[in-house]
Write a protein that holds these residues in place. Structure first.
Motif, PDB file in Angstrom:
ATOM      1  N   ASN A 145       9.443   2.441 -12.488  1.00 33.38           N
ATOM      2  CA  ASN A 145      10.473   1.518 -12.022  1.00 33.38           C
ATOM      3  C   ASN A 145      11.447   2.188 -11.075  1.00 33.38           C
ATOM      4  OD1 ASN A 145       9.353  -0.551 -13.504  1.00 33.38           O
ATOM      5  ND2 ASN A 145      10.718  -0.274 -15.248  1.00 33.38           N
ATOM      6  N   GLN A 146      11.749   3.461 -11.311  1.00 30.66           N
ATOM      7  CA  GLN A 146      12.659   4.185 -10.432  1.00 30.66           C
ATOM      8  C   GLN A 146      12.065   4.339  -9.036  1.00 30.66           C
ATOM      9  OE1 GLN A 146      13.702   8.111 -11.751  1.00 30.66           O
ATOM     10  NE2 GLN A 146      15.125   8.436 -10.066  1.00 30.66           N
ATOM     11  N   VAL A 147      10.778   4.685  -8.943  1.00 26.47           N
ATOM     12  CA  VAL A 147      10.110   4.824  -7.654  1.00 26.47           C
ATOM     13  C   VAL A 147      10.095   3.476  -6.933  1.00 26.47           C
ATOM     14  CG1 VAL A 147       7.901   5.310  -6.520  1.00 26.47           C
ATOM     15  CG2 VAL A 147       8.713   6.794  -8.367  1.00 26.47           C
ATOM     16  N   LYS A 148       9.773   2.421  -7.667  1.00 31.04           N
ATOM     17  CA  LYS A 148       9.737   1.081  -7.078  1.00 31.04           C
ATOM     18  C   LYS A 148      11.117   0.663  -6.581  1.00 31.04           C
ATOM     19  CE  LYS A 148       5.885  -0.911  -9.691  1.00 31.04           C
ATOM     20  NZ  LYS A 148       5.516  -1.953 -10.666  1.00 31.04           N
ATOM     21  N   LYS A 149      12.164   0.933  -7.373  1.00 26.71           N
ATOM     22  CA  LYS A 149      13.520   0.547  -7.002  1.00 26.71           C
ATOM     23  C   LYS A 149      13.979   1.292  -5.752  1.00 26.71           C
ATOM     24  CE  LYS A 149      18.235   0.207  -8.808  1.00 26.71           C
ATOM     25  NZ  LYS A 149      18.870   0.707  -7.608  1.00 26.71           N
ATOM     26  N   GLU A 150      13.704   2.587  -5.685  1.00 28.67           N
ATOM     27  CA  GLU A 150      14.100   3.379  -4.515  1.00 28.67           C
ATOM     28  C   GLU A 150      13.404   2.859  -3.260  1.00 28.67           C
ATOM     29  OE1 GLU A 150      13.193   7.397  -5.539  1.00 28.67           O
ATOM     30  OE2 GLU A 150      14.891   7.571  -6.904  1.00 28.67           O
ATOM     31  N   TYR A 151      12.109   2.564  -3.369  1.00 34.24           N
ATOM     32  CA  TYR A 151      11.362   2.071  -2.213  1.00 34.24           C
ATOM     33  C   TYR A 151      11.853   0.678  -1.804  1.00 34.24           C
ATOM     34  CZ  TYR A 151       7.515   0.706   0.819  1.00 34.24           C
ATOM     35  OH  TYR A 151       6.779   0.289   1.898  1.00 34.24           O
TER      36      TYR A 151
ATOM     37  N   ARG B 221       0.830  -1.201   0.000  1.00 40.89           N
ATOM     38  CA  ARG B 221       0.000   0.000   0.000  1.00 40.89           C
ATOM     39  C   ARG B 221       0.867   1.255   0.000  1.00 40.89           C
ATOM     40  NH1 ARG B 221      -2.609  -0.745   4.821  1.00 40.89           N
ATOM     41  NH2 ARG B 221      -2.802  -2.971   4.732  1.00 40.89           N
ATOM     42  N   GLU B 222       1.945   1.231   0.781  1.00 45.72           N
ATOM     43  CA  GLU B 222       2.866   2.366   0.824  1.00 45.72           C
ATOM     44  C   GLU B 222       3.489   2.608  -0.555  1.00 45.72           C
ATOM     45  OE1 GLU B 222       5.047   5.584   2.169  1.00 45.72           O
ATOM     46  OE2 GLU B 222       3.419   4.538   3.185  1.00 45.72           O
ATOM     47  N   LEU B 223       3.863   1.544  -1.248  1.00 44.78           N
ATOM     48  CA  LEU B 223       4.420   1.659  -2.597  1.00 44.78           C
ATOM     49  C   LEU B 223       3.393   2.270  -3.540  1.00 44.78           C
ATOM     50  CD1 LEU B 223       6.612   1.169  -4.700  1.00 44.78           C
ATOM     51  CD2 LEU B 223       5.749  -1.164  -4.933  1.00 44.78           C
ATOM     52  N   LYS B 224       2.166   1.828  -3.461  1.00 48.05           N
ATOM     53  CA  LYS B 224       1.104   2.381  -4.304  1.00 48.05           C
ATOM     54  C   LYS B 224       0.905   3.858  -4.009  1.00 48.05           C
ATOM     55  CE  LYS B 224      -3.683   1.566  -5.753  1.00 48.05           C
ATOM     56  NZ  LYS B 224      -3.679   2.800  -6.453  1.00 48.05           N
ATOM     57  N   THR B 225       0.957   4.232  -2.739  1.00 46.61           N
ATOM     58  CA  THR B 225       0.818   5.629  -2.349  1.00 46.61           C
ATOM     59  C   THR B 225       1.963   6.464  -2.927  1.00 46.61           C
ATOM     60  OG1 THR B 225      -0.291   4.981  -0.305  1.00 46.61           O
ATOM     61  CG2 THR B 225       0.641   7.200  -0.373  1.00 46.61           C
ATOM     62  N   LEU B 226       3.189   5.935  -2.852  1.00 46.10           N
ATOM     63  CA  LEU B 226       4.332   6.651  -3.411  1.00 46.10           C
ATOM     64  C   LEU B 226       4.186   6.846  -4.921  1.00 46.10           C
ATOM     65  CD1 LEU B 226       7.286   4.983  -1.475  1.00 46.10           C
ATOM     66  CD2 LEU B 226       6.451   7.323  -1.224  1.00 46.10           C
TER      67      LEU B 226
ATOM     68  N   ALA C 170       3.870  10.439  -6.873  1.00 45.66           N
ATOM     69  CA  ALA C 170       4.760  10.794  -7.977  1.00 45.66           C
ATOM     70  C   ALA C 170       3.944  11.161  -9.213  1.00 45.66           C
ATOM     71  CB  ALA C 170       5.705   9.639  -8.280  1.00 45.66           C
ATOM     72  N   ARG C 171       2.881  10.413  -9.464  1.00 48.17           N
ATOM     73  CA  ARG C 171       2.016  10.701 -10.614  1.00 48.17           C
ATOM     74  C   ARG C 171       1.381  12.083 -10.468  1.00 48.17           C
ATOM     75  NH1 ARG C 171      -3.152  10.486 -10.941  1.00 48.17           N
ATOM     76  NH2 ARG C 171      -3.381   9.190  -9.105  1.00 48.17           N
TER      77      ARG C 171
END
Length: 62
Positions: A40-46, A17-22, A26-27
């Motif tokens: 992918n960058q947001v996912k990789k950082e998280y 859920r936190e990843l989806k929120t991030l 960003a969007r």
């Protein structure tokens, strides 16, 4: 030995859920849908943050 990369399947529901929120934040910040590279960058950082956090927790437990 390097730990294997975390995937979304390995994350708890709250982490997912936190990843989806991030991704949503960003969007909204970009004012448009994100490109695959941006997503992918947001996912990789998280994921990197989560892996580091889990590693420190594992070290404390030892």
């Amino acid at each position: 030995m390097a730990t294997p990369r975390l995937t979304q399947k390995d994350m708890t529901e709250s982490e997912q859920r936190e990843l989806k929120t991030l991704l949503d934040r960003a969007r909204i910040a970009h004012g448009r849908t994100l490109t695959n590279a941006e997503t992918n960058q947001v996912k990789k950082e998280y994921t990197d943050k989560l892996m580091a956090q889990r590693e420190t927790e594992a070290k404390k437990a030892r």
